[in-house]
Design a protein around this motif. Structure first.
Motif, short mmCIF file in Angstrom:
data_model
loop_
_atom_site.label_atom_id
_atom_site.label_comp_id
_atom_site.label_asym_id
_atom_site.label_seq_id
_atom_site.Cartn_x
_atom_site.Cartn_y
_atom_site.Cartn_z
N ALA A 250 -1.94 -0.37 -7.62
CA ALA A 250 -1.24 0.92 -7.53
C ALA A 250 -1.97 2.01 -8.31
CB ALA A 250 0.19 0.76 -8.06
N PHE A 251 -2.42 1.67 -9.51
CA PHE A 251 -3.13 2.63 -10.35
C PHE A 251 -4.38 3.16 -9.62
CE2 PHE A 251 -6.73 3.20 -13.30
CZ PHE A 251 -6.25 4.24 -14.10
N GLY A 252 -5.14 2.24 -9.05
CA GLY A 252 -6.39 2.61 -8.38
C GLY A 252 -6.13 3.46 -7.15
N GLN A 253 -5.14 3.05 -6.38
CA GLN A 253 -4.87 3.80 -5.15
C GLN A 253 -4.41 5.23 -5.47
OE1 GLN A 253 -1.86 3.43 -1.54
NE2 GLN A 253 -3.13 1.61 -1.74
N LEU A 254 -3.52 5.35 -6.43
CA LEU A 254 -3.04 6.69 -6.81
C LEU A 254 -4.18 7.55 -7.36
CD1 LEU A 254 0.25 5.43 -8.47
CD2 LEU A 254 0.17 7.11 -6.59
N THR A 255 -5.06 6.94 -8.13
CA THR A 255 -6.19 7.68 -8.71
C THR A 255 -7.10 8.21 -7.59
OG1 THR A 255 -6.11 6.41 -10.75
CG2 THR A 255 -8.23 7.41 -10.21
N MET A 256 -7.43 7.35 -6.65
CA MET A 256 -8.33 7.78 -5.56
C MET A 256 -7.66 8.85 -4.70
SD MET A 256 -10.31 4.31 -4.40
CE MET A 256 -8.95 3.14 -4.36
N LYS A 257 -6.38 8.63 -4.39
CA LYS A 257 -5.69 9.60 -3.54
C LYS A 257 -5.59 10.96 -4.23
CE LYS A 257 -2.85 6.87 -0.47
NZ LYS A 257 -1.47 6.49 -0.11
N ASP A 258 -5.38 10.93 -5.55
CA ASP A 258 -5.23 12.22 -6.22
C ASP A 258 -6.56 12.96 -6.34
OD1 ASP A 258 -2.96 13.80 -7.39
OD2 ASP A 258 -4.55 14.10 -8.85
N SER A 259 -7.65 12.22 -6.52
CA SER A 259 -8.96 12.87 -6.53
C SER A 259 -9.19 13.51 -5.15
CB SER A 259 -10.04 11.82 -6.84
OG SER A 259 -11.32 12.39 -6.72
#
Ligand code: ATP
Ligand code: DP6
Length: 404
Positions: A250-259
């Motif tokens: 979840a952390f990784g997906q949110l980070t990529m999506k927000d970038s």
């Protein structure tokens, strides 16, 4: 001639790289954001700003040396706000109020290249002044409201681990925006397996500063308004939960999506702003191919206001992702990777042939020169007070002693 004493303090401060990005100012004067943001504070063993401050009745003006070169700070409102802000919180304000301040600061990584030098630099400035003047916060986080006025992202560098910047309110409790401050969500010990690999695609000064870019985005991007209202609030909640639960998926997906959301806003700005380049986009494709091959999110990219990639990962995958990046972006210089033990492990690692078959489909073939340097690091603590022998100002003259 009577010589006045020189009071001196030295502090180092970390950089931070946001997972949910700050982009847009609600109030340019107070330097407050249009949305909350959250970042990982990086380890000062690998990247830091080191700042010495001195104050004396013998000084005739405020002076700043950055990386050994003197800068004119007479019109620098950010620098002024930090000095005056900390002076007001000094335990004995009368003692400091009329003294001029000398500052010497250097970064152990490229300055003004999208690697958060302003964050580390202003956090170090505020922390060093606070140490020198024995500043007393009236409430937890008050020093971060001062660092925020140096550079927004600097407020998050006053704490270690995982740190949010709460937007705050124009009304505030005592004065406008006095609650627009950093809040530590978790210390660096909470999720010690988190790692970051930074690929320096360019160490040149970027052409659109964050401040200028944000101002144009606020004025022209309708997508930014959607991001502020509908995207960031949910993501902030979700990523804090993911970090606390150590849920890298979840952390990784949110980070990529927000970038991606932030860079989409840059594209939606008129005229558009391009921070990522072809190399940045290739890193994105390789990371997605890697995660698809793994069937799991093992690495997550994020890009600030520049083409450099920051890949968050976990300790168990750090050598594999490093080897994959080194394969496609081979070294063309000595000390290409900052840590030699990690560099050796990465160089010796044998990548799975099925993984390479998958990532080759991105169209990338190994070429040196596109990435200038890699920094491998982890999460670390907030500012650290250093000993006198680490000072960059001469204790007898108050003049800079640092040479790059
Ligand atoms: N160690 C430091 N001490 C004081 N000021 C600094 C320091 N390092 C950088 N700065 C200030 O920050 C400016 C660079 O900020 P800028 O936002 O352009 O780049 P960046 O912080 O490297 O990138 P980004 O914020 O987009 O990640 C410098 O020109 C200088 O004014
Ligand atoms: C893309 C970012 O890195 C923007 C950082 O902007 P700055 O903090 O450098 O901007 P100023 O407040 O104008 O100094 C995102 C982030 O760090 O949250």
């Amino acid at each position: 001639m009577t010589s006045s004493p020189i009071y001196i303090a030295t502090v180092s401060a970390p950089t931070n790289i946001a997972c949910i990005k700050y982009w847009g100012k609600a109030d340019a004067h107070y330097n407050t954001p249009t949305n909350d943001s959250v970042s990982v504070t990086l380890d000062q063993a690998d990247l830091k700003a080191v700042t010495t401050v001195a104050a004396s009745a013998s000084f005739t003006n405020d002076r700043l040396w950055l990386n050994g070169v003197e800068e004119d700070v007479s019109q620098n409102k950010r620098f002024r706000a930090c000095i005056d802000g900390v002076k007001a919180l000094a335990k004995e304000p009368e003692r400091w109020k009329d003294l001029f301040v000398h500052v010497s600061s250097y970064n152990t990584f490229p300055t003004a290249a999208g690697l958060a030098s302003s964050a580390a630099g202003y956090a170090a400035l505020v922390a060093a002044l606070a140490e020198l003047m024995d500043a007393q916060e009236e409430y937890v986080g008050q020093l971060s409201t001062i660092a925020r006025q140096g550079s927004g992202s600097a407020c998050r560098s006053l704490y270690g681990g995982f740190v949010a910047w709460k937007q705050g309110t124009a009304a505030g409790n005592k004065s406008p925006w006095d609650n627009s401050m950093a809040v530590q969500i978790a210390t660096e010990q909470h999720w010690p397996e988190i790692r970051a690999l930074i690929l320096v695609v360019s160490d040149a000064k970027k052409d659109t500063s964050s401040t200028a870019g944000m101002s144009t985005s606020v004025a022209t991007s309708t997508l930014l308004q959607h991001r502020i209202k509908s995207v960031v609030p949910e993501r902030m909640e979700a990523i804090e939960k993911a970090f606390l639960a150590k849920d890298f998926e979840a952390f990784g997906q949110l980070t990529m999506k927000d970038s991606n959301s932030f860079h989409a806003v840059c594209m939606d700005t008129y005229p558009p702003i391009f921070y990522m380049n072809d190399i940045s986009r290739m890193v994105v494709r390789i990371v997605h191919a890697y995660n698809a091959w793994a069937g799991d999110i093992r690495a997550a990219y994020t890009f600030d206001a520049g083409p450099n990639a920051v890949l968050y990962t976990l300790e168990q995958y750090a050598v594999e992702i490093g080897a994959l990046m080194l394969h496609y972006f081979p070294a063309d210089s000595e000390n290409y990777i900052n840590r030699s033990d990690y560099a050796n492990e990465v160089a010796a690692f044998e990548l799975d042939s099925a993984l390479l078959a998958a990532t080759d489909k991105t169209g990338r073939s190994p070429t040196a020169g596109d990435v200038k340097r890699m920094y491998y690091t982890q999460s670390g603590p907030g500012p650290q007070v250093l000993d006198m022998d680490q000072a960059n100002l001469d204790p007898t003259t108050g003049l800079n002693t640092y040479a790059p």
